[in-house]
Motif scaffolding. Sequence first.
Motif, PDB file in Angstrom:
ATOM      1  N   THR A   9       9.837  -2.322  -2.589  1.00 56.63           N
ATOM      2  CA  THR A   9      10.597  -3.485  -3.043  1.00 56.63           C
ATOM      3  C   THR A   9      11.962  -3.020  -3.526  1.00 56.63           C
ATOM      4  O   THR A   9      12.140  -1.856  -3.913  1.00 56.63           O
ATOM      5  N   CYS A  32      19.020 -11.208   7.217  1.00 55.10           N
ATOM      6  CA  CYS A  32      18.656 -12.096   6.117  1.00 55.10           C
ATOM      7  C   CYS A  32      19.890 -12.880   5.692  1.00 55.10           C
ATOM      8  O   CYS A  32      20.946 -12.291   5.443  1.00 55.10           O
ATOM      9  N   GLY A  55      13.879  -2.996   6.685  1.00 54.28           N
ATOM     10  CA  GLY A  55      14.052  -3.698   5.424  1.00 54.28           C
ATOM     11  C   GLY A  55      14.208  -2.808   4.215  1.00 54.28           C
ATOM     12  O   GLY A  55      14.319  -3.303   3.087  1.00 54.28           O
ATOM     13  N   LEU A 331       7.477  -8.611   5.614  1.00 55.29           N
ATOM     14  CA  LEU A 331       8.639  -8.504   4.735  1.00 55.29           C
ATOM     15  C   LEU A 331       8.845  -9.845   4.051  1.00 55.29           C
ATOM     16  O   LEU A 331       9.081 -10.863   4.717  1.00 55.29           O
ATOM     17  N   THR A 333      10.951 -12.124   1.067  1.00 56.88           N
ATOM     18  CA  THR A 333      12.199 -12.213   0.305  1.00 56.88           C
ATOM     19  C   THR A 333      12.108 -13.382  -0.660  1.00 56.88           C
ATOM     20  O   THR A 333      11.416 -14.373  -0.400  1.00 56.88           O
ATOM     21  N   TRP A 346      13.760  -8.050  -1.885  1.00 55.18           N
ATOM     22  CA  TRP A 346      12.853  -7.899  -0.749  1.00 55.18           C
ATOM     23  C   TRP A 346      11.604  -7.156  -1.193  1.00 55.18           C
ATOM     24  O   TRP A 346      11.648  -6.339  -2.120  1.00 55.18           O
ATOM     25  N   LYS A 348       8.039  -5.342   0.704  1.00 56.02           N
ATOM     26  CA  LYS A 348       7.282  -4.987   1.911  1.00 56.02           C
ATOM     27  C   LYS A 348       5.795  -4.997   1.585  1.00 56.02           C
ATOM     28  O   LYS A 348       5.363  -4.395   0.583  1.00 56.02           O
TER      29      LYS A 348
END
Length: 353
Positions: A9, A32, A55, A331, A333, A346, A348
């Motif tokens: 993150t 994004c 990401g 992923l 957000t 973000w 993961k």
Amino acid sequence: MSSIEIIGTGRLDERDSAFPQAVQLPDGDILCSFSVVGGPHVHGGSDWARSTDGGETWALEGTLLPLTTDPNTSNALKLSLSPDGETIYAYGSRFYRKPGEKFGEVRTEAILCHSTDGGRTWSSARVIPFPGDHPLEISHGVLPLSLGRLLAPAATLPAKERLGEQVMTAVSEDGGKTWPTHAVVFEDPEKRFGYFEQKLAEIEPGRLMAVAWTVTLGDVVDQPDSFALSNDNGSTWGPALSTGIHGQTMTPIPLGGDRLLVLYNRRYGEQGIVMNLVTFTDQDWTIHYESLMYDARAQREKPEDATGLEELETFAFGFPTAIRLQDGTCLATHWSQEGGKFGIRWTKLRIDW
């Protein structure tokens, strides 16, 4: 045993930003978009960033749609990707704000931009028509269906006591050039409930799901989140049914068959963004796993004397969405206020189910 592991993150943007939504392109790049300036109150334009490493790191690439001063407008656009991966859509709200206006009072247009070169350049904004002359709440990207149709969702805000009276979709059969028809996704025939923060997902070709944060009309008191199903590509929708989850903003991410990853806001009790693994039928949801994806590190009891509208002005995190990546991870957000700054985080996820 089913489980979700947070494997990474970090912060993507710190510039008073909010409302992110991501896509992964065929070449593996992740884009994004997010609004900048004003945090969740949206006083600026929409920017986009790119990640080339799944990401883990991000580079700001530019402004997708700027604010304007004549007239004074701001915007918040969210990304989605065509099934063939060739077109990226950026859909959302353009606001014509006046000083002192609150939620449900701001003149709003539904607008769509697109990119056909991997998100490096973007078209000008095109207005998507909706019936009625009232503000809209737009809280997800367009949904490009596997059979070619586009659905653009919005909730209607026709009056202070009728916020979220309907959730509708504009429907396009030609890649967003024209939007001649509309479908009603959520509407309570008894006029008890309103629906905000709509999210749509394609479960399989022709079969769709919509979810919505559900409140009472008039005083905007939270109810369990609702879901509805369509078996005809979104032309018609079944009744609003309870998920059984007492949350707010919610996003379903299909995992195949009847399985979902579900992310939602919990703003009372142990505050944060909750992640669930869920199976569903035509009538209900079953939770198989639950944990916090984002811990707001706060306890908050529902104020006895605060109205639902007042509560809307005090959020410190929200808008969780997620995409499945090519490597099998997800992923997610969302926006959050951390260290006094609104920004984009973000996260993961690895799912074992």
